[in-house]
Write an enzyme that holds these catalytic residues in place. Sequence first.
Site, PDB file in Angstrom:
ATOM      1  N   HIS C  83       0.845  -1.202   0.000  1.00  0.00           N
ATOM      2  CA  HIS C  83       0.000   0.000   0.000  1.00  0.00           C
ATOM      3  C   HIS C  83       0.875   1.244   0.000  1.00  0.00           C
ATOM      4  CE1 HIS C  83      -2.687   3.160   1.450  1.00  0.00           C
ATOM      5  NE2 HIS C  83      -1.953   3.294   2.537  1.00  0.00           N
ATOM      6  N   ASP C 112       9.131  21.080 -25.802  1.00  0.00           N
ATOM      7  CA  ASP C 112       9.203  19.760 -25.173  1.00  0.00           C
ATOM      8  C   ASP C 112      10.170  19.882 -24.024  1.00  0.00           C
ATOM      9  OD1 ASP C 112       9.208  16.977 -24.599  1.00  0.00           O
ATOM     10  OD2 ASP C 112       8.726  16.551 -26.685  1.00  0.00           O
ATOM     11  N   TRP C 147       7.211  -0.149   4.552  1.00  0.00           N
ATOM     12  CA  TRP C 147       7.694   0.601   3.389  1.00  0.00           C
ATOM     13  C   TRP C 147       9.089   1.116   3.622  1.00  0.00           C
ATOM     14  CZ3 TRP C 147       8.402   5.930   1.741  1.00  0.00           C
ATOM     15  CH2 TRP C 147       8.354   6.860   2.775  1.00  0.00           C
ATOM     16  N   SER C 176      14.741   5.689 -12.561  1.00  0.00           N
ATOM     17  CA  SER C 176      13.787   6.496 -13.308  1.00  0.00           C
ATOM     18  C   SER C 176      13.693   7.903 -12.737  1.00  0.00           C
ATOM     19  CB  SER C 176      12.423   5.796 -13.265  1.00  0.00           C
ATOM     20  OG  SER C 176      11.399   6.704 -13.522  1.00  0.00           O
ATOM     21  N   SER C 177      13.614   7.995 -11.414  1.00  0.00           N
ATOM     22  CA  SER C 177      13.449   9.311 -10.797  1.00  0.00           C
ATOM     23  C   SER C 177      14.687  10.176 -10.950  1.00  0.00           C
ATOM     24  CB  SER C 177      13.127   9.163  -9.316  1.00  0.00           C
ATOM     25  OG  SER C 177      11.895   8.542  -9.162  1.00  0.00           O
ATOM     26  N   HIS C 260      13.005  11.518   4.112  1.00  0.00           N
ATOM     27  CA  HIS C 260      12.409  12.795   4.451  1.00  0.00           C
ATOM     28  C   HIS C 260      12.324  13.743   3.254  1.00  0.00           C
ATOM     29  CE1 HIS C 260      10.411  15.592   6.920  1.00  0.00           C
ATOM     30  NE2 HIS C 260      11.010  16.469   6.148  1.00  0.00           N
ATOM     31  N   GLU C 262      11.968  12.907   0.428  1.00  0.00           N
ATOM     32  CA  GLU C 262      10.905  12.311  -0.381  1.00  0.00           C
ATOM     33  C   GLU C 262       9.521  12.824   0.024  1.00  0.00           C
ATOM     34  OE1 GLU C 262      10.703  10.465  -2.956  1.00  0.00           O
ATOM     35  OE2 GLU C 262       8.639   9.748  -2.869  1.00  0.00           O
ATOM     36  N   TYR C 264       8.766  15.646   1.076  1.00  0.00           N
ATOM     37  CA  TYR C 264       8.583  16.976   0.492  1.00  0.00           C
ATOM     38  C   TYR C 264       8.433  16.888  -1.018  1.00  0.00           C
ATOM     39  CZ  TYR C 264       9.427  18.733   5.116  1.00  0.00           C
ATOM     40  OH  TYR C 264       9.317  18.971   6.452  1.00  0.00           O
ATOM     41  N   SER C 275      -1.052  26.923  -5.162  1.00  0.00           N
ATOM     42  CA  SER C 275      -0.637  28.300  -5.439  1.00  0.00           C
ATOM     43  C   SER C 275      -1.054  28.757  -6.831  1.00  0.00           C
ATOM     44  CB  SER C 275       0.892  28.431  -5.316  1.00  0.00           C
ATOM     45  OG  SER C 275       1.325  27.923  -4.094  1.00  0.00           O
ATOM     46  N   HIS C 309      14.695  12.735  12.651  1.00  0.00           N
ATOM     47  CA  HIS C 309      13.472  12.760  13.464  1.00  0.00           C
ATOM     48  C   HIS C 309      12.634  11.503  13.296  1.00  0.00           C
ATOM     49  CE1 HIS C 309      11.366  15.139  10.025  1.00  0.00           C
ATOM     50  NE2 HIS C 309      11.114  13.874   9.880  1.00  0.00           N
ATOM     51  N   HIS C 310      13.011  10.643  12.373  1.00  0.00           N
ATOM     52  CA  HIS C 310      12.339   9.350  12.288  1.00  0.00           C
ATOM     53  C   HIS C 310      13.002   8.332  13.206  1.00  0.00           C
ATOM     54  CE1 HIS C 310       9.840  10.494   8.834  1.00  0.00           C
ATOM     55  NE2 HIS C 310      10.872  11.242   8.494  1.00  0.00           N
ATOM     56  N   THR C 335       6.881  26.669   5.961  1.00  0.00           N
ATOM     57  CA  THR C 335       5.581  26.109   5.592  1.00  0.00           C
ATOM     58  C   THR C 335       4.470  27.059   5.998  1.00  0.00           C
ATOM     59  OG1 THR C 335       6.601  24.009   6.140  1.00  0.00           O
ATOM     60  CG2 THR C 335       4.279  23.978   5.597  1.00  0.00           C
ATOM     61  N   LYS C 338       3.880  29.840   3.607  1.00  0.00           N
ATOM     62  CA  LYS C 338       3.009  29.471   2.491  1.00  0.00           C
ATOM     63  C   LYS C 338       1.546  29.547   2.902  1.00  0.00           C
ATOM     64  CE  LYS C 338       5.232  26.245  -0.623  1.00  0.00           C
ATOM     65  NZ  LYS C 338       6.343  27.001  -0.996  1.00  0.00           N
ATOM     66  N   ARG C 457       1.292   0.924  15.126  1.00  0.00           N
ATOM     67  CA  ARG C 457       0.941   0.712  13.736  1.00  0.00           C
ATOM     68  C   ARG C 457       1.368  -0.681  13.296  1.00  0.00           C
ATOM     69  NH1 ARG C 457       5.509   4.581  10.930  1.00  0.00           N
ATOM     70  NH2 ARG C 457       4.680   3.743   8.987  1.00  0.00           N
TER      71      ARG C 457
END
Lengths: 356, 203, 608
Positions: C83, C112, C147, C176-177, C260, C262, C264, C275, C309-310, C335, C338, C457
């Site tokens: 998931h 292009d 994950w 790919s990324s 992390h 990721e 963002y 925006s 922080h994880h 943040t 924004k 969890r």
Amino acid sequence: MHTDAAPHRPSPSLATWLIACLSLLGAFALSGCDKPTRDVYQPVADSAEISAWFYHLVLAVDAVILAIVVTILVVAIVRFRKKPGDEELPPQSFGNMKMEVAWTVIPTLIVIGITVPTLGGIFELARKPDLNQKIIEVEVTGKQWWWEFDYAKEKLNTANELHVEVGTQVILNMTSADVIHSWWVPRIGGKRDANPGRRYPFYFRPYQVGTFDGQCAELCGASHALMGTRVIVHPKTGADSYEAWVAREQQQAQKPATPQQEAGQKVFMTKGCVACHTIRGVSELAVGARSRTSGPNLTHVGGRTSIAARTLPMTAQNIAKWVKNPQAVKQGALMTNLGLSDEEAAAVGAYLASLK
Amino acid sequence: MSVHAEAIEEGHGTGSLGVPNLKLAMWAFLGSECMFFGSLIGTYFFYHDHSLAGPLPKDVFSIGITSISTFLLLMSSLTMALGVDAMRRGKALRSRNFVWGTALLGLTFVGFQVFEFHHFVTEKGLTLATSLFGSSFYVMTGFHGAHVTVGVIWLSIVGWMIHKGHFGQEKAINVEVSGLYWHFVDIVWIVIFTFVYLLEFAK
Amino acid sequence: MASIADFARAPAPTYHMARPPKTGLMDWLTTVDHKKIGILYGLSGLFYLLVGGLEALLFRIQLAVPDNDFLTGEQFNGLVTMHATTMVFLAVMPIIAAISNYFIPLMIGARDVAFPRMNAFSFWTFLFGSLLLNSSFLFGGAPNAGWFGYAPLTGSQYSGSGIDFWWTGLAMLAISSMVAGVNFIVTILNMRAPGMTLMRMPVLVWMILVIQFLLAFSFPPITVGLILLGFDRTFGTVFYQVSMGGDPQLWQHLFWLFGHPEVYVLILPSMGIVSEILPVFTRRPLFGHHAVIFSGVAIGFMGFGVWGHHMFTVGMGPIADAAFASTTAIVGIPTGVKIFNWLGTLWGGKITFPTAMLFAVSFIPMFTIGGLSGVMHSSPPIDLQQHNSYFVVAHFHYVLVGGALQGLFAGVYFYLPKITGKLLSEKLGKVHFWVFLAGMNLTFFPQHFLGNHGMPRRIYTYPADAGWNTDNMLGTIGVILMATATLVMVYNILTSWKKGKPAGNDPWDASTLEWMTTSPPPVHNFDFTPVVLSERPLWDHKRTPGFEIPVPETSESIHMPSNSWRPMLISVCILLIMVGLLTHLWPLCIVAALGIVAGVYLWVTEPA
Ligand code: HEA
Ligand code: HEA
Ligand code: CUA
Ligand SMILES: [Cu+2]
């Protein structure tokens, strides 16, 4: 003026908003219904209390911030909605430097306001207990899927249920024998990972007598959900005191008292259980330094309130059920199914349950 | 042809920043590669002195031999620079020779590495599975070696294209970009050689 | 006054291509057109959104009641892992890729992307990687270590072949990324229309530029982590072998150094979309345009300094904890900038609420709730209790579903008319919005309580007496609402594509370049290269005398890249290498590696 705009439909009616809000409110009202037994914010030890204090601090700050954001949002939506037929453009404002500064500086101050005490909290939680006072120090080893508790000074070894004394400092030295586990008893305090190859302490001092449940909090395989643990906080004095428990645990295992128990002991000795389990005074084949037995120490297993890491309540029948087919109780359990007959299982259940 | 139509001819436009696309792409890619090798070298140092079994770096490294191969790789950066320069000035044949020369030096370096690995495995008993040192050393230097190999193949193709007359002065960017890559791979080796090999003996 | 009808005056451009274009299926398989690739990304992402949601639906059924046995622990862990992996890598990121692909060139006035074939290569590598990952369901079970796949649970002693699919599949997605990252960095920096300075770029383009840097720089650490894992599992190295002195924490650092940034990557594009949408439906410019851009850049930068922080419960020690706690809390500041600028945009506008706007507006409070619980996590004394509890699950679903996904939904309603040329049904859109919003809150809000009440969890079952029953049941009801809403959206997309009302070039009376061309745009995007004079080129064209986009008298000559098989060929070879690694068929790896060399040679020698 030529625009290609599609006609904008009327905005959602008040009724839609109301129904949505009401059903959500109803749902949230429901969400408070159950009575939690492991509420993080009913602490029974200093560690959990520090967490709870910070939680409430930040919760209050967050609530204010959220209230401000939502208020501005709602007022803006209500006040500045386009009226039908009003085609004039609103004032084209590109920003405002003063406001930018304000909403950078104020949050910065808030962040400082949260972070500075937080740093205090981090060091407070990491502060070593006073070694001149009484300390209970336990080596905790997470294993798939149970917990071993080794009281080196008291020379006793037990599993899944941790016994401590009210008002006495506790040091748990966490490690793991296989994958990463994490020991968490919410009302005692925040979790600590049990890392293989490392030993890391967790300190707490309980201030309320009672039994508190928790469980492993790091995914550790198929039965991670069934890796419970329990803390029993004993009073300082009386028949149920911590010292009394220690004295009981230090004794050798009880002798079988009935023929069935006798038979159970025989099963235990002959069917291969001894390869993984120790019963002090009966078989210590598997005993060795901490972490070397692959199954829990059963010397006083009958004195526990549950078996297999709080998966089943402690009864002779449940032990029999477990022993007959551990994997049926707990997926992937690392205890071999030795193919005992119903009779043998019942006997071993009766015997083990008697080992108070 | 407008600026834009030109720009989408892969990489040959000069674009809004005044840098050709291909070059910008190479810089971005090399930034990414820095993180890649940073992580590999970081892993090596994370595990430095953590091995539970020998042989240890000092037991296997032979500075003399590695210095020679390092020197060859350094020289290849020189020939690469000369090759790029020749192409910029339109001297295709000279450029081809330098590019192929660079590839040859790179190939020699890879040869040295193959020899080194072979020697470590057979003589010193250091394999991927021996210890943390074995694992992190082989994976780190192995990935560097793979980069050099890719570079050798790339340069051979570039040389071939010059030889065939596909890359002239107006396509000097192709040589230049392969040069960027080559210098980067070279620099990574300097870092590895200094911090992994030399420092071992500095203490 | 000028109008967008002016653009029709431009004379039709003349074309040339190296090879005649292909048609039909062949065209889709070999396409290098950023718009077609965007559509391919979009369809795959939408498909995987359903798959990831279906997985969530299944494990939420298991969790609906205590002591349930709908799923076994292994199946549950597999579904949770897939998931998350599916939602993050195969749904949200591809939908972001779809929007970037389709709209970046349009928004910056380009024909292009910088490297069209590399773009196709990114797509095929993503697609094959995703198929490889999901094929694990057929061969020996899905990956089931969560994950973030903490070592040593992913080691060969503790888990099966699912993990091999996981690391090889993810490695392909990483390739790919990274390639896409490089491609888009160059596209955005280098292919802007004349006059489009960096500060005139739409915020969405900026946010996507930031995430391309995040992709290019944060994927290498996880790639290394995966390589180490793959070597451990395949070649017997000992990186995560505790018995050999290995330290599983190495994986955690490598993973979160990626993980992390990721998150963002997942949120910034949605912030960009919000925006873009708010100004259009308030009829004003974005309040503090530059502040919104700078804060996005700041978030991207800071994203690299907070990964610890994880790991507060791991035992990094108080100093490291303190450092990561501080850096993490600071991320809240940009943040907030924004959030407040969006509120500033709304304040004083003339607001209308088509579905796109509803999603964009509800993004603000939903994301704020998630962000504020993130601020709680940033304080280690609190996080020690919340880590790996349902409180964290609540946090990240508010930011991921309430934030990232809602932002993308807003984008779907806003941008899809440009792609299909047809408007979506507003009626169905509103059903989608309200049902989804209700379902989302119903599922994830009670999870805060679950976490506070001690529910960890990733547990497949729980006892009836822990006090978690109602909240879990609400969560399951909520996902049924979300699933219904999502199906409504899918239905809406499909029906409107066929028989929706024509959208016209500029259905929202918007202000950026993409609305200047037809819907759908022609292959070459614009008949002429627009010259950009302000940060709202189209708005100013329509309304500000003197700022009209000049329409040239002469036709442009356009070179369009032709279709190519090379990109897919190389992707297939990479897939074969991964399959070879999985099955220990080394000759296959070698043949495929040679195939890549050959493919690259064909690639460079192919006339564009
Ligand atoms: C879109 C994705 C996304 C986003 C944007 C964020 C944003 C943030 N996250 Fe979150 N996070 C995740 C996705 C995301 N996160 C995921 C997936 C995980 C779990 C991974 C896993 O374990 O599986 C996670 C886990 C996670 C943890 C670890 C928890 C744990 O496992 O123990 C922490 C800890 O600090 C954290 C913090 C934050 C913070 C501080 C922010 C900040 O960026 C938030 C900033 C926003 C605001 C603060 C609100 C708006 C601001 C204002 C209105 C201004 C005023 C505010 C202040 C002055 C404070 N996150
Ligand atoms: C962007 C990322 C993303 C998104 C969008 C979601 C969306 C959802 N997530 Fe997920 N989630 C994660 C990222 C995400 N999640 C991550 C990273 C984890 C951590 C995993 C881990 O611990 O390792 C996680 C874990 C996680 C858990 C915790 C599991 C556990 O710890 O045991 C739960 C529990 O409720 C949950 C629920 C949901 C639900 C209900 C949705 C809903 O929003 C989904 C809504 C449904 C749909 C959008 C599709 C509906 C359509 C259909 C069902 C029709 C299907 C039909 C066909 C295919 C034809 N998620
Ligand atoms: Cu042990 Cu989870
Ligand atoms: Cu994070």
